[in-house]
Design a protein around this motif. Structure first.
Motif, PDB file in Angstrom:
ATOM      1  N   SER A 132       0.895  -1.269   0.032  1.00 29.31           N
ATOM      2  CA  SER A 132      -0.161  -0.058  -0.066  1.00 29.31           C
ATOM      3  C   SER A 132       0.759   1.245   0.080  1.00 29.31           C
ATOM      4  O   SER A 132       2.110   1.274   0.068  1.00 29.31           O
ATOM      5  N   TRP A 133       0.236   2.415  -0.179  1.00 29.09           N
ATOM      6  CA  TRP A 133       0.853   3.586  -0.369  1.00 29.09           C
ATOM      7  C   TRP A 133       2.102   4.105   0.861  1.00 29.09           C
ATOM      8  O   TRP A 133       3.123   4.190   0.543  1.00 29.09           O
ATOM      9  N   VAL A 134       1.568   3.997   1.852  1.00 31.25           N
ATOM     10  CA  VAL A 134       2.393   4.355   3.206  1.00 31.25           C
ATOM     11  C   VAL A 134       3.730   3.093   3.266  1.00 31.25           C
ATOM     12  O   VAL A 134       4.737   3.596   3.330  1.00 31.25           O
ATOM     13  N   GLN A 135       3.407   2.160   3.026  1.00 29.32           N
ATOM     14  CA  GLN A 135       4.322   0.826   3.197  1.00 29.32           C
ATOM     15  C   GLN A 135       5.021   0.988   1.915  1.00 29.32           C
ATOM     16  O   GLN A 135       6.321   0.690   2.388  1.00 29.32           O
ATOM     17  N   MET A 136       4.892   1.546   0.750  1.00 29.62           N
ATOM     18  CA  MET A 136       5.735   1.491  -0.179  1.00 29.62           C
ATOM     19  C   MET A 136       6.821   2.743   0.015  1.00 29.62           C
ATOM     20  O   MET A 136       8.031   2.366  -0.294  1.00 29.62           O
ATOM     21  N   TRP A 137       6.668   3.810   0.688  1.00 30.54           N
ATOM     22  CA  TRP A 137       7.556   4.682   0.839  1.00 30.54           C
ATOM     23  C   TRP A 137       8.414   4.270   1.954  1.00 30.54           C
ATOM     24  O   TRP A 137       9.577   4.567   1.978  1.00 30.54           O
ATOM     25  N   LYS A 158       8.357  14.852   5.016  1.00 31.42           N
ATOM     26  CA  LYS A 158       9.894  14.654   4.840  1.00 31.42           C
ATOM     27  C   LYS A 158      10.332  13.124   4.907  1.00 31.42           C
ATOM     28  O   LYS A 158      11.338  12.835   4.305  1.00 31.42           O
ATOM     29  N   LYS A 159       9.660  12.246   5.259  1.00 31.39           N
ATOM     30  CA  LYS A 159       9.961  10.777   5.299  1.00 31.39           C
ATOM     31  C   LYS A 159      10.002  10.639   3.607  1.00 31.39           C
ATOM     32  O   LYS A 159      10.795   9.773   3.297  1.00 31.39           O
ATOM     33  N   ASN A 160       8.997  11.023   2.793  1.00 32.62           N
ATOM     34  CA  ASN A 160       8.894  10.669   1.489  1.00 32.62           C
ATOM     35  C   ASN A 160      10.084  11.288   0.620  1.00 32.62           C
ATOM     36  O   ASN A 160      10.570  10.666  -0.459  1.00 32.62           O
ATOM     37  N   ILE A 161      10.386  12.514   1.193  1.00 28.28           N
ATOM     38  CA  ILE A 161      11.451  13.096   0.597  1.00 28.28           C
ATOM     39  C   ILE A 161      12.983  12.401   0.845  1.00 28.28           C
ATOM     40  O   ILE A 161      13.582  12.101  -0.082  1.00 28.28           O
ATOM     41  N   ASP A 162      12.949  11.966   1.915  1.00 29.58           N
ATOM     42  CA  ASP A 162      14.454  11.171   2.530  1.00 29.58           C
ATOM     43  C   ASP A 162      14.350   9.861   1.689  1.00 29.58           C
ATOM     44  O   ASP A 162      15.337   9.454   1.416  1.00 29.58           O
ATOM     45  N   ALA A 163      12.934   9.200   1.567  1.00 29.00           N
ATOM     46  CA  ALA A 163      12.912   8.014   0.912  1.00 29.00           C
ATOM     47  C   ALA A 163      13.484   7.894  -0.466  1.00 29.00           C
ATOM     48  O   ALA A 163      14.219   7.324  -1.136  1.00 29.00           O
ATOM     49  N   LEU A 164      13.158   9.188  -1.211  1.00 29.90           N
ATOM     50  CA  LEU A 164      13.453   9.418  -2.713  1.00 29.90           C
ATOM     51  C   LEU A 164      14.879   9.666  -2.716  1.00 29.90           C
ATOM     52  O   LEU A 164      15.557   9.350  -3.813  1.00 29.90           O
ATOM     53  N   LYS A 165      15.384  10.565  -1.690  1.00 36.51           N
ATOM     54  CA  LYS A 165      17.010  10.340  -1.572  1.00 36.51           C
ATOM     55  C   LYS A 165      17.656   9.118  -1.524  1.00 36.51           C
ATOM     56  O   LYS A 165      18.808   9.171  -2.117  1.00 36.51           O
ATOM     57  N   LYS A 166      17.224   7.931  -1.301  1.00 34.19           N
ATOM     58  CA  LYS A 166      17.789   6.592  -1.126  1.00 34.19           C
ATOM     59  C   LYS A 166      17.350   5.822  -2.670  1.00 34.19           C
ATOM     60  O   LYS A 166      18.000   4.919  -2.704  1.00 34.19           O
ATOM     61  N   THR A 211       1.467  15.503   8.927  1.00 29.10           N
ATOM     62  CA  THR A 211       0.851  14.416   9.073  1.00 29.10           C
ATOM     63  C   THR A 211       1.529  13.150   9.491  1.00 29.10           C
ATOM     64  O   THR A 211       2.628  12.805   8.936  1.00 29.10           O
ATOM     65  N   PRO A 212       0.772  12.234  10.221  1.00 27.81           N
ATOM     66  CA  PRO A 212       1.788  10.928  10.576  1.00 27.81           C
ATOM     67  C   PRO A 212       1.632   9.856   9.544  1.00 27.81           C
ATOM     68  O   PRO A 212       0.828   9.790   8.832  1.00 27.81           O
ATOM     69  N   THR A 213       2.562   8.973   9.753  1.00 24.10           N
ATOM     70  CA  THR A 213       2.680   8.026   8.980  1.00 24.10           C
ATOM     71  C   THR A 213       2.048   6.777   9.552  1.00 24.10           C
ATOM     72  O   THR A 213       2.664   6.027  10.447  1.00 24.10           O
ATOM     73  N   VAL A 214       0.696   6.760   9.475  1.00 22.70           N
ATOM     74  CA  VAL A 214      -0.261   5.428   9.951  1.00 22.70           C
ATOM     75  C   VAL A 214      -1.441   5.210   9.149  1.00 22.70           C
ATOM     76  O   VAL A 214      -1.821   6.293   8.714  1.00 22.70           O
ATOM     77  N   PHE A 215      -2.052   4.101   8.960  1.00 27.83           N
ATOM     78  CA  PHE A 215      -3.137   3.936   8.218  1.00 27.83           C
ATOM     79  C   PHE A 215      -4.062   2.975   8.557  1.00 27.83           C
ATOM     80  O   PHE A 215      -3.890   2.260   9.528  1.00 27.83           O
ATOM     81  N   PHE A 253      -6.040   0.785   4.134  1.00 23.79           N
ATOM     82  CA  PHE A 253      -4.550   1.451   4.023  1.00 23.79           C
ATOM     83  C   PHE A 253      -4.635   3.036   3.769  1.00 23.79           C
ATOM     84  O   PHE A 253      -3.417   3.210   3.224  1.00 23.79           O
ATOM     85  N   THR A 254      -5.723   3.583   4.061  1.00 20.79           N
ATOM     86  CA  THR A 254      -5.555   4.889   3.852  1.00 20.79           C
ATOM     87  C   THR A 254      -5.044   5.748   5.090  1.00 20.79           C
ATOM     88  O   THR A 254      -5.352   5.378   6.125  1.00 20.79           O
TER      89      THR A 254
END
Length: 841
Positions: free
Chosen positions: A354-359, A385-393, A818-822, A827-828
């Motif tokens: 799902s979306w959050v899990q993928m990031w 911020k977590k999504n930005i940090d994920a794309l850096k990797k 916003t928090p990473t929880v779904f 999985f929204t």
């Protein structure tokens, strides 16, 4: 939607929660207004803010974001205790009379969880979430297990024990009554902040349609992402569905539970398997535990589960027909009975994608690259911020868009220095795509209507159609497999690609493929109607499990027949006057406009309300007839007692969700958002949804009141802006030239803020700076005797866009907060009801 936009004009009562259609769906909102104008329908709006929808309501209740189940559960409690229920509907059309196994326990009987909870794994053994009865066939009623493990062993019993008097203490109705007996007006007030007297007004008004046993009136519930975007969002919607079943409103003109989709084709995206855990038409994906096609079918094909004397159509017993036809559409001649219809070619879903899990997987190095079309993942969040940090990797990123966006330029988001940019090794490819007006195709709107649109103008410059880009990637990959071989080449080499222009498939041809066709001559044994090989199918009733039909999505079968593209029809006539408009576009399934419409009649097949006749039993013709397409076995006599909810193995509406239908409980229970100003008043030792898991990376942080985060923040959208796209349009930016944060007069006075002053909103994850909009539209709430301030935050701003708002915008993203929880079912992410602190910028 069970019903549709136009059908709202038929209602007598509206409950609008989790949505603000006057501002976010202004064209569709004319139909609720039409109901008020022509039927004197009443409108109740429950929202954290006094919105423009609330401004035209008969009653507005300001609610704390995330406490919706407490409110709805309170209304169910009120309806039952005041005998404002649809008794005959409940007994005959729902599982209210079904008896549940003796070992089942409610949260009120335990420490805030249902029976079978394992605290170590944060999951349930659902074996007690079942009916008492005998026998049990195929189909475990189990969705895709996220771990890829074998599905749960228990099955629904073939013959269910029941009590038509609804007095057995273990029947569904009595369990429902017991469960929501705790949801008193006093408790609703303490949790939601809605004063007891106001709640009672709302509950009395909404249930008044069943006063003195009246069954003629109907009420509808209208919602949007204000419900879905919670860590218990699915269960909020479930509570609404239960309320509507208790009141006998599902299947009725002017009734139902109606979701307002936030984009023009969100419904179409999920219909066509935009979700990782379903195939087109919501077929359940295979998992590694499914060793063969037959094993897969045995797992996902239900068998009837009902009282012995009743009948169940159990339409999902046709799942093998849908699945074989789908595989034939995918792989053509390569899908044969001998190879299990090429079942081995299908990917087996082994985990949560799902979306959050993928990031999170990208952050942890599992996902190496991403192709993003029209999906601005950095701005969307959650936890940008977590999504930005994920794309850096990541190794690479492909973005197909019409404007530069935050995702394609994540590497220069605010706070990243020049030296840090040099360390980012992600290769970014930005592809110019056609805009919505520059391509044809179908939209599937909230009402399930497929509507074809034509190209208005050509694409500028190097911009290309989405399907042309996807086709080029696929054809190149196939060419490499043909030349070089590789691991598991057959699924790529055998995909059907029989389009007149393979490099840019015409979407009308794709829709024909989705609709399905005959692969051999067919004949209906009853009517003797014949279809020749190669002809388009009239509908999904023609699908076979012997390889003689192909169909890309069974619920869309009928959308492009031998008569042509049904989605392009524009006949505005409405013979019934009910807003069905059967010749305008095409709605799934089977051009049916109201789902479960057999429930619009009593047990004898006579309409509950003769002035709004949808379908009815014709004794002379010995079949069901009507103004709408009948959603039922057309020759099933009323005396056969076949249930109207034909997609359920029980044949009836599920008040109790048995076995693995839901990850977190067979009845909805109030749990607090993952960040909450209070503990759960029902069970403080189990404040949050027990199966919701928190992520563990350094970017995953969760705030508490002890950390100073005491303000409840909710995000929302504005009429003048469209997500993160219109900030590139000068006219839209001129309408809303700078971001703002909506706060109450009381909060401004207490903190010394003035309207227009810049303030800073911070969660434990990030900060957002904008001007304070001091307004009476939002007010402090008394939550369990304590004053709690809510605030509202529009989502649209970002660090990309035109210079129209230069110097007025902090260029930050709302979803930094916003928090990473779904939600554990859909999985929204939980974009609503998180905690922040507010201070002067």
């Amino acid at each position: 939607m069970t019903n549709g936009w136009v059908d709202m004009k038929n209602t007598d009562m509206m409950l609008i929660m989790g949505g603000n259609p006057a501002e976010n769906h202004p064209c569709g909102f004319k139909w609720p207004i039409e109901a008020k104008r022509t039927r004197n329908a009443k409108m109740i709006v429950v929202d954290p803010r006094f919105t423009r929808t609330a401004a035209v309501a008969d009653l507005h209740c300001q609610i704390r974001a995330g406490s919706d189940i407490a409110f709805l559960g309170g209304v169910i409690h009120y309806a039952i205790e005041n005998n404002r229920i649809a008794k005959d509907y409940l007994v005959n059309f729902t599982n209210a009379a079904f008896i549940v196994k003796p070992g089942f326990q409610l949260p009120g009987d335990t420490d805030g969880v249902f029976s079978g909870f394992d605290a170590k794994t944060q999951s349930y053994d659902k074996s007690t979430w079942n009916y008492a009865g005998t026998g049990g066939g195929g189909g475990s009623d189990t969705p895709h297990p996220p771990s890829g493990s074998a599905p749960a062993a228990p099955k629904l019993p073939e013959k269910v024990e029941f009590d038509l008097s609804l007095q057995n203490p273990n029947c569904v109705f009595q369990l429902l009554r017991k469960h929501y007996s705790r949801y008193t007006p006093e408790m609703v007030e303490r949790i939601t902040g809605i004063p007891k007297e106001q709640f009672l007004k709302a509950a009395d008004l909404y249930t008044s349609i069943r006063k003195d046993g009246d069954m003629k009136k109907a009420s509808t519930i209208i919602y949007a992402v204000g419900w879905t975007q919670h860590s218990f969002g699915t269960q909020i919607i479930r509570t609404a569905a239960i309320l509507q079943l208790v009141l006998g409103n599902v299947g009725r003109a002017g009734g139902g539970v109606n979701a307002l989709r936030g984009h023009s084709n969100i419904q179409g995206a999920t219909d066509m398997a935009g979700l990782f855990d379903s195939l087109p038409g919501y077929l359940k994906v295979p998992t590694p535990a499914d060793a063969s096609f037959d094993a897969w079918m045995k797992r996902i094909t239900p068998t009837p589960s009902k009282p012995a004397a009743w009948d169940s159509f159990n339409y999902y017993s046709n799942t093998p027909k849908f699945a074989v036809s789908y595989l034939k559409a995918l792989y053509g001649d390569a899908a044969t009975k001998q190879n299990g219809w090429a079942f081995d070619y299908l990917p087996k879903v082994d985990r949560n994608y799902s979306w959050v899990q993928m990031w999170d997987d990208m952050y942890n190095g599992t996902v190496k690259g991403m192709i993003a079309f029209g999906m601005n993942g950095v701005a969307i969040g959650p936890n940008s911020k977590k999504n930005i940090d994920a794309l850096k990797k990541a190794d690479w990123l492909v973005v197909g868009e019409i404007y530069p966006d935050e995702t394609s330029e994540f590497w220069r988001s605010p706070g990243i220095t020049q030296d840090e940019m040099k360390q980012i090794q992600t290769t970014v490819y930005r592809l110019p795509c056609a805009g919505f007006a520059e391509k044809d195709g179908s939209f599937t709107n909230s009402a399930r209507w497929l509507l074809w649109k034509n190209t208005a103008l050509p694409s500028p410059g190097d911009a290309r159609l989405d399907q042309a880009i996807v086709a080029q990637i696929f054809l190149k990959i196939r060419e490499l497999y043909q030349k070089e071989g590789g691991k598991v080449p057959d699924p790529i080499l055998h995909v059907t690609w029989n389009y007149s222009n393979p490099s840019s498939p015409p979407l009308a041809e794709v829709l024909k493929e989705v609709n399905g066709k005959a692969l051999a001559d067919l004949e209906d044994p009853a009517t003797k109607q014949q279809i020749k090989a190669g002809q388009q199918l009239p509908g999904f009733a023609w699908l076979k499990d012997d390889g003689t039909t192909s169909c890309g999505n069974w619920i869309y079968s009928g959308s492009f027949t031998e008569a042509g593209n049904q989605t392009a029809r524009r006949d505005p006539s409405d013979p019934s006057g009910l807003g069905l408009h059967p010749g305008w576009g095409w709605s799934w399934p089977a051009n049916r406009r109201v789902l479960y419409n057999r429930a619009s009649c009593d047990v004898d097949g006579k309409p509950w309300d003769p002035t709004r006749k949808q379908v009815w039993w014709n004794e002379e013709q010995q079949k069901w007839v009507g103004n709408d397409v009948v959603d039922f076995k057309i020759d099933s006599k009323p005396k056969d007692h076949m249930g109207p909810f034909i997609m359920n193995p029980e044949g009836v509406g599920r008040i109790f969700g048995p076995l693995a239908a839901f990850a977190d409980g067979p009845f909805p229970e109030h749990y607090e958002p993952i960040e909450s100003p209070i503990d759960n008043l029902f069970h403080p030792q189990q404040t949050h949804n027990p199966v919701v898991k928190r992520f563990k990376t350094p970017d995953d942080k969760y705030g508490t009141p002890k950390d100073g985060y005491t303000v409840v923040c909710t995000t929302y959208r504005l009429t003048e802006l469209y997500h993160y796209w219109t900030k590139n349009n000068p006219m839209n930016v001129q309408l809303v030239p700078e971001p703002f944060i909506e706060i109450s007069v009381e909060m401004a006075n207490e903190m010394g803020f003035t309207g227009g002053e810049k303030i800073k909103v911070s969660s434990i994850r990030g900060s957002y700076i904008a001007k304070a909009m001091v307004t009476k539209r939002i007010k402090p709430l008394m939550i369990d005797g304590k004053k709690v301030y809510p605030i509202g935050l529009p989502i649209h701003q970002g660090y990309r866009g035109i210079a129209e708002d230069e110097g007025k915008d902090a260029r930050t993203l709302a979803n930094l907060l916003t928090p990473t929880v779904f939600d554990p079912n859909a999985f929204t992410p939980e974009f609503k009801g998180f905690l922040v602190k507010v201070e002067r910028a």
